[in-house]
Design a protein around this motif. Structure first.
Motif, mmCIF file in Angstrom:
data_model
loop_
_atom_site.group_PDB
_atom_site.id
_atom_site.type_symbol
_atom_site.label_atom_id
_atom_site.label_comp_id
_atom_site.label_asym_id
_atom_site.label_seq_id
_atom_site.Cartn_x
_atom_site.Cartn_y
_atom_site.Cartn_z
ATOM 1 N N ALA A 174 0.808 -1.207 0.000
ATOM 2 C CA ALA A 174 0.000 0.000 0.000
ATOM 3 C C ALA A 174 0.845 1.262 0.000
ATOM 4 O O ALA A 174 0.504 2.226 -0.673
ATOM 5 C CB ALA A 174 -0.917 -0.001 1.219
ATOM 6 N N SER A 175 1.956 1.242 0.736
ATOM 7 C CA SER A 175 2.707 2.490 0.858
ATOM 8 C C SER A 175 3.311 2.893 -0.479
ATOM 9 O O SER A 175 3.313 4.060 -0.840
ATOM 10 C CB SER A 175 3.795 2.369 1.916
ATOM 11 O OG SER A 175 4.751 1.422 1.505
ATOM 12 N N GLU A 176 3.807 1.908 -1.229
ATOM 13 C CA GLU A 176 4.338 2.216 -2.549
ATOM 14 C C GLU A 176 3.234 2.728 -3.462
ATOM 15 O O GLU A 176 3.429 3.660 -4.227
ATOM 16 C CB GLU A 176 4.978 0.970 -3.178
ATOM 17 C CG GLU A 176 6.415 0.741 -2.757
ATOM 18 C CD GLU A 176 7.352 1.804 -3.306
ATOM 19 O OE1 GLU A 176 7.413 1.954 -4.532
ATOM 20 O OE2 GLU A 176 8.005 2.486 -2.499
ATOM 21 N N ASN A 219 0.488 4.206 -2.594
ATOM 22 C CA ASN A 219 0.124 5.555 -2.188
ATOM 23 C C ASN A 219 1.141 6.580 -2.650
ATOM 24 O O ASN A 219 0.783 7.664 -3.074
ATOM 25 C CB ASN A 219 -0.010 5.632 -0.666
ATOM 26 C CG ASN A 219 -1.349 5.123 -0.211
ATOM 27 O OD1 ASN A 219 -2.283 5.030 -1.008
ATOM 28 N ND2 ASN A 219 -1.447 4.768 1.049
ATOM 29 N N LEU A 220 2.413 6.187 -2.558
ATOM 30 C CA LEU A 220 3.457 7.107 -2.987
ATOM 31 C C LEU A 220 3.306 7.417 -4.477
ATOM 32 O O LEU A 220 3.355 8.571 -4.890
ATOM 33 C CB LEU A 220 4.841 6.518 -2.708
ATOM 34 C CG LEU A 220 6.011 7.426 -3.070
ATOM 35 C CD1 LEU A 220 5.940 8.738 -2.312
ATOM 36 C CD2 LEU A 220 7.336 6.733 -2.790
ATOM 37 N N ALA A 221 3.081 6.356 -5.247
ATOM 38 C CA ALA A 221 2.905 6.559 -6.690
ATOM 39 C C ALA A 221 1.720 7.479 -6.951
ATOM 40 O O ALA A 221 1.790 8.397 -7.765
ATOM 41 C CB ALA A 221 2.700 5.219 -7.382
ATOM 42 N N TYR A 222 0.628 7.254 -6.195
ATOM 43 C CA TYR A 222 -0.560 8.082 -6.351
ATOM 44 C C TYR A 222 -0.258 9.537 -5.983
ATOM 45 O O TYR A 222 -0.586 10.470 -6.698
ATOM 46 C CB TYR A 222 -1.683 7.539 -5.475
ATOM 47 C CG TYR A 222 -2.882 8.446 -5.382
ATOM 48 C CD1 TYR A 222 -3.630 8.744 -6.529
ATOM 49 C CD2 TYR A 222 -3.254 9.011 -4.169
ATOM 50 C CE1 TYR A 222 -4.713 9.590 -6.446
ATOM 51 C CE2 TYR A 222 -4.344 9.852 -4.082
ATOM 52 C CZ TYR A 222 -5.072 10.144 -5.217
ATOM 53 O OH TYR A 222 -6.140 10.971 -5.144
ATOM 54 N N ALA A 223 0.425 9.693 -4.841
ATOM 55 C CA ALA A 223 0.727 11.039 -4.372
ATOM 56 C C ALA A 223 1.600 11.784 -5.366
ATOM 57 O O ALA A 223 1.376 12.964 -5.647
ATOM 58 C CB ALA A 223 1.424 10.971 -3.016
ATOM 59 N N LEU A 224 2.572 11.085 -5.914
ATOM 60 C CA LEU A 224 3.473 11.757 -6.846
ATOM 61 C C LEU A 224 2.736 12.175 -8.109
ATOM 62 O O LEU A 224 3.015 13.225 -8.686
ATOM 63 C CB LEU A 224 4.662 10.857 -7.179
ATOM 64 C CG LEU A 224 5.600 10.619 -5.987
ATOM 65 C CD1 LEU A 224 6.697 9.642 -6.349
ATOM 66 C CD2 LEU A 224 6.198 11.918 -5.488
ATOM 67 N N ILE A 248 2.170 10.799 7.323
ATOM 68 C CA ILE A 248 0.988 10.868 6.474
ATOM 69 C C ILE A 248 -0.267 10.411 7.209
ATOM 70 O O ILE A 248 -1.334 10.979 7.019
ATOM 71 C CB ILE A 248 1.155 10.001 5.216
ATOM 72 C CG1 ILE A 248 2.403 10.403 4.473
ATOM 73 C CG2 ILE A 248 -0.063 10.094 4.327
ATOM 74 C CD1 ILE A 248 2.275 11.669 3.701
ATOM 75 N N ARG A 249 -0.090 9.427 8.040
ATOM 76 C CA ARG A 249 -1.258 8.813 8.678
ATOM 77 C C ARG A 249 -2.166 9.863 9.304
ATOM 78 O O ARG A 249 -1.695 10.748 10.020
ATOM 79 C CB ARG A 249 -0.801 7.813 9.737
ATOM 80 C CG ARG A 249 -1.950 7.092 10.414
ATOM 81 C CD ARG A 249 -1.503 5.786 10.979
ATOM 82 N NE ARG A 249 -1.083 4.850 9.932
ATOM 83 C CZ ARG A 249 -0.713 3.610 10.187
ATOM 84 N NH1 ARG A 249 -0.681 3.165 11.430
ATOM 85 N NH2 ARG A 249 -0.362 2.805 9.215
ATOM 86 N N GLY A 250 -3.451 9.739 8.989
ATOM 87 C CA GLY A 250 -4.411 10.677 9.554
ATOM 88 C C GLY A 250 -4.567 11.953 8.757
ATOM 89 O O GLY A 250 -5.302 12.841 9.113
#
Length: 306
Positions: A113-115, A117-122, A155-157
């Motif tokens: 998930a973290s990867e 999310n990172l891809a999404y965020a970028l 990031i959490r929250g």
DNA sequence: AAGACGAAAGTGGTTGA
DNA sequence: TCAACAACTTTCGTCTT
């Protein structure tokens, strides 16, 4: 301006390929992406740029890789057509090998998930930067900031949108590119309040020093918006330098002062713009421009023979 | 008619007890 | 946590070009 330059090996992974990222003021490990030191200081471009376009062209010095793709742009993809580069079909054992390669290639890229999310965020960062017409270096800086936030597990929250907007805003400030919290928030589909909250949060948690915006930084933005000439820009800059020297700027919003200086400069060079026009672009009111205008012309004894 | 001016009241954020 | 405060905004009537 570089302090504590003795570190050459990443304490995290032992890699000795450290990249100096001057835009973000950081020493970054190429191997694991760790920010080894944030002691480097950067005040933006090394040479003068008179408007956004020039600044974009002239700031292409820095980290060779991009930080805006989750694997830093180093990925390869293996496609699904069971053919080699000449278009011939593959033998069964080759096909099987290609299948295994594909699988691991895919897994190694976006795992967990973290990867993801990172891809999404970028990609969000890229979108926001695009909407705001930001130069590449700002986007790169924002990406580094965002990675820092992820690494510190902050990031959490918080919404990805919110942190992305805050990263972009912080990057703008560090690169001396003027965008308001409101503009950034709008591009990220969140409120000014929320982007501000997240920005203050980042400021606190990352312990980053962001110097206050100078009024001068606004001028090129205004000049571009109003399609004024370089003369106006230079004159406005001079006015601001005097204003700063005479302490007329402390405690005042830099946008208002810059707007007034631009207004005065536009009058003196016969490229007149109305207070209203400038006010709209500067996101201050005519009244504020008038007040600053009065102060500046009085204290600097600028003759307005109109 | 549009722009500039300025008084007066209102707003949101910071500061200091 | 709250009130004081400064900067800025909104609004509006008047003057100037």
């Amino acid at each position: 301006m570089i302090k504590s330059e003795k570190i050459t090996v990443c304490p995290e992974c032992g890699n000795n390929d450290l990249i100096r990222d001057y835009e973000a003021g950081e020493l970054v490990c190429e191997g694991c992406g760790m920010v080894v030191s944030s002691e480097l200081f950067s005040y933006g471009p090394e040479w003068r740029a008179f408007n956004l376009e020039q600044r974009e062209k002239r700031t292409r010095v820095g980290a060779p890789l991009t930080w805006t793709i989750h694997d830093k742009g180093l990925s390869t993809i293996i496609d699904w057509t069971g053919r080699d580069i000449y278009g011939r079909g593959l033998k069964p054992e080759q096909r099987a090998q290609a299948y295994r390669l594909r699988k691991w290639n895919r897994r190694s890229k976006v795992s967990g998930a973290s990867e993801r999310n990172l891809a999404y965020a970028l990609s969000e960062l890229t979108k926001i930067a695009y909407k705001l017409n930001l130069p590449k270096n700002v986007l790169e800086t924002a990406s580094v900031i965002y990675r820092q936030v992820v690494r510190k597990r902050l990031i959490r929250g918080r919404s990805i949108q919110g942190v992305a907007a805050a990263s972009i805003y912080m990057a703008c400030r560090q690169c001396n590119v003027i965008r308001t919290l409101e503009e950034v928030g709008k591009a990220a589909n969140i409120t000014k309040k929320e982007s501000g909250r997240n920005y203050r949060f980042l400021l606190r948690k990352l312990e980053t020093r962001v110097p206050p915006v100078e009024a001068k930084s606004y001028v090129s933005k205004f000049v571009n918006q109003l399609t004024l000439s370089g003369n106006v820009e230079n004159l406005a800059m001079q006015i601001l330098e005097q204003a700063v020297a005479m302490r007329l700027t402390s405690g005042r919003g830099p946008a208002g002062i810059a707007a007034a200086a631009t207004y005065i400069a536009s009058l003196l060079t016969n490229e007149r713009r109305t207070q209203g026009e400038i006010a709209r672009g500067a996101q201050v009111t005519e009244v504020t421009i008038r007040n600053r205008y009065k102060e500046l012309t009085q204290k600097l004894s600028i003759e307005m023979d109109l």
